[in-house]
Design a protein around this motif. Structure first.
Motif, PDB file in Angstrom:
ATOM      1  N   MET A  61       0.848  -1.192   0.000  1.00  0.00           N
ATOM      2  CA  MET A  61       0.000   0.000   0.000  1.00  0.00           C
ATOM      3  C   MET A  61       0.887   1.247   0.000  1.00  0.00           C
ATOM      4  SD  MET A  61      -3.053   0.885   2.607  1.00  0.00           S
ATOM      5  CE  MET A  61      -3.397   2.566   3.021  1.00  0.00           C
ATOM      6  N   THR A  62       0.698   2.062  -0.991  1.00  0.00           N
ATOM      7  CA  THR A  62       1.467   3.295  -1.102  1.00  0.00           C
ATOM      8  C   THR A  62       0.758   4.391  -0.313  1.00  0.00           C
ATOM      9  OG1 THR A  62       2.036   2.635  -3.340  1.00  0.00           O
ATOM     10  CG2 THR A  62       2.492   4.899  -2.742  1.00  0.00           C
ATOM     11  N   GLN A  63       1.519   5.114   0.487  1.00  0.00           N
ATOM     12  CA  GLN A  63       0.914   6.183   1.278  1.00  0.00           C
ATOM     13  C   GLN A  63       0.611   7.385   0.395  1.00  0.00           C
ATOM     14  OE1 GLN A  63       3.206   7.895   4.555  1.00  0.00           O
ATOM     15  NE2 GLN A  63       1.327   7.947   5.738  1.00  0.00           N
ATOM     16  N   VAL A  64      -0.532   7.992   0.625  1.00  0.00           N
ATOM     17  CA  VAL A  64      -0.914   9.210  -0.085  1.00  0.00           C
ATOM     18  C   VAL A  64      -0.158  10.373   0.552  1.00  0.00           C
ATOM     19  CG1 VAL A  64      -2.825  10.731  -0.719  1.00  0.00           C
ATOM     20  CG2 VAL A  64      -3.196   8.263  -0.575  1.00  0.00           C
ATOM     21  N   ILE A  65       0.615  11.104  -0.265  1.00  0.00           N
ATOM     22  CA  ILE A  65       1.392  12.244   0.230  1.00  0.00           C
ATOM     23  C   ILE A  65       0.733  13.522  -0.283  1.00  0.00           C
ATOM     24  CG2 ILE A  65       3.630  13.405   0.184  1.00  0.00           C
ATOM     25  CD1 ILE A  65       4.874  10.612  -0.351  1.00  0.00           C
ATOM     26  N   VAL A  66       0.387  14.398   0.649  1.00  0.00           N
ATOM     27  CA  VAL A  66      -0.324  15.626   0.319  1.00  0.00           C
ATOM     28  C   VAL A  66       0.490  16.832   0.776  1.00  0.00           C
ATOM     29  CG1 VAL A  66      -2.478  16.915   0.575  1.00  0.00           C
ATOM     30  CG2 VAL A  66      -2.505  14.403   0.664  1.00  0.00           C
ATOM     31  N   VAL A  67       0.794  17.720  -0.171  1.00  0.00           N
ATOM     32  CA  VAL A  67       1.493  18.965   0.159  1.00  0.00           C
ATOM     33  C   VAL A  67       0.443  20.057   0.328  1.00  0.00           C
ATOM     34  CG1 VAL A  67       3.094  20.717  -0.701  1.00  0.00           C
ATOM     35  CG2 VAL A  67       3.599  18.294  -1.031  1.00  0.00           C
ATOM     36  N   LYS A 105      -5.570  11.773   9.485  1.00  0.00           N
ATOM     37  CA  LYS A 105      -6.681  10.978  10.021  1.00  0.00           C
ATOM     38  C   LYS A 105      -7.117   9.928   8.992  1.00  0.00           C
ATOM     39  CE  LYS A 105     -11.266  11.683  12.087  1.00  0.00           C
ATOM     40  NZ  LYS A 105     -12.263  12.714  12.407  1.00  0.00           N
ATOM     41  N   ALA A 106      -7.031  10.283   7.709  1.00  0.00           N
ATOM     42  CA  ALA A 106      -7.425   9.370   6.638  1.00  0.00           C
ATOM     43  C   ALA A 106      -6.271   8.454   6.205  1.00  0.00           C
ATOM     44  CB  ALA A 106      -7.933  10.166   5.437  1.00  0.00           C
ATOM     45  N   GLY A 107      -5.129   8.542   6.903  1.00  0.00           N
ATOM     46  CA  GLY A 107      -4.013   7.656   6.617  1.00  0.00           C
ATOM     47  C   GLY A 107      -2.969   8.210   5.672  1.00  0.00           C
ATOM     48  N   GLY A 108      -3.115   9.479   5.293  1.00  0.00           N
ATOM     49  CA  GLY A 108      -2.134  10.100   4.406  1.00  0.00           C
ATOM     50  C   GLY A 108      -1.003  10.749   5.175  1.00  0.00           C
ATOM     51  N   GLU A 143     -10.414  20.235   8.791  1.00  0.00           N
ATOM     52  CA  GLU A 143     -10.017  18.833   8.869  1.00  0.00           C
ATOM     53  C   GLU A 143     -10.780  17.980   7.866  1.00  0.00           C
ATOM     54  OE1 GLU A 143     -10.194  15.442  12.281  1.00  0.00           O
ATOM     55  OE2 GLU A 143      -9.262  17.334  12.898  1.00  0.00           O
ATOM     56  N   GLU A 144     -12.084  18.251   7.705  1.00  0.00           N
ATOM     57  CA  GLU A 144     -12.918  17.464   6.789  1.00  0.00           C
ATOM     58  C   GLU A 144     -12.363  17.496   5.360  1.00  0.00           C
ATOM     59  OE1 GLU A 144     -17.393  17.307   4.823  1.00  0.00           O
ATOM     60  OE2 GLU A 144     -16.815  19.057   6.004  1.00  0.00           O
ATOM     61  N   LEU A 145     -11.828  18.637   4.939  1.00  0.00           N
ATOM     62  CA  LEU A 145     -11.295  18.766   3.586  1.00  0.00           C
ATOM     63  C   LEU A 145     -10.151  17.775   3.364  1.00  0.00           C
ATOM     64  CD1 LEU A 145     -11.250  20.254   0.851  1.00  0.00           C
ATOM     65  CD2 LEU A 145      -9.645  21.877   1.892  1.00  0.00           C
ATOM     66  N   GLY A 146      -9.184  17.758   4.257  1.00  0.00           N
ATOM     67  CA  GLY A 146      -8.055  16.844   4.110  1.00  0.00           C
ATOM     68  C   GLY A 146      -8.481  15.388   4.131  1.00  0.00           C
ATOM     69  N   GLU A 147      -9.363  15.065   5.039  1.00  0.00           N
ATOM     70  CA  GLU A 147      -9.812  13.684   5.191  1.00  0.00           C
ATOM     71  C   GLU A 147     -10.553  13.200   3.942  1.00  0.00           C
ATOM     72  OE1 GLU A 147     -12.168  10.919   8.471  1.00  0.00           O
ATOM     73  OE2 GLU A 147     -12.337  13.096   8.607  1.00  0.00           O
ATOM     74  N   ARG A 148     -11.483  13.984   3.450  1.00  0.00           N
ATOM     75  CA  ARG A 148     -12.290  13.547   2.302  1.00  0.00           C
ATOM     76  C   ARG A 148     -11.488  13.529   1.006  1.00  0.00           C
ATOM     77  NH1 ARG A 148     -17.736  16.109   1.851  1.00  0.00           N
ATOM     78  NH2 ARG A 148     -17.771  14.828  -0.017  1.00  0.00           N
TER      79      ARG A 148
END
Length: 120
Positions: free
Chosen positions: A1-7, A24-27, A104-109
């Motif tokens: 499983m590749t981790q989702v990386i978000v800048v 929270k969503a695992g990224g 927080e909801e924005l990042g998670e979704r």
């Protein structure tokens, strides 16, 4: 499983709440420090091998447009809601420009939408 990386680049140097949602969503969230961080979005996305990036400023576009012009990332900008961001990911955008929305909801979704579309 590749981790989702978000800048995350915010014109005012914020982004901690959206980063918490990403994690929270695992990224993995990378918040660019300092004022005018949104303008560094594409550079940091490239350096970190990011899955996608989020830019925040008043107009909701400057950082994502710069990432598109300089690095060729598909951008969607001027967004003002979480649902618009989910749609942009589903349409293949990776440089996402929002008005100020450090939620927080924005990042998670967005991480959930990315994982659903691309697997992970």
């Amino acid at each position: 499983m590749t981790q989702v990386i978000v800048v995350i680049g915010d014109r005012l140097g914020k982004g901690q709440k959206v980063a918490a949602g990403v994690e929270k969503a695992g990224g993995k969230a990378i918040v660019i420090p300092g004022v005018a961080a949104d303008m560094k979005l594409g550079d940091v996305m490239k350096a970190e091998g990011a899955s996608f990036g989020i830019s925040f400023c008043g107009s909701g576009g400057a950082g994502s447009i710069t990432a598109q012009n300089k690095h060729g990332y598909k951008a969607k900008y001027g967004m003002r809601s979480v649902d618009e961001g989910v749609t942009a990911i589903n349409e293949g955008a990776v440089a996402l420009g929002f008005g100020f929305m450090d939620k927080e909801e924005l990042g998670e979704r967005l991480v959930q939408a990315w994982t659903k579309k691309h697997g992970g």
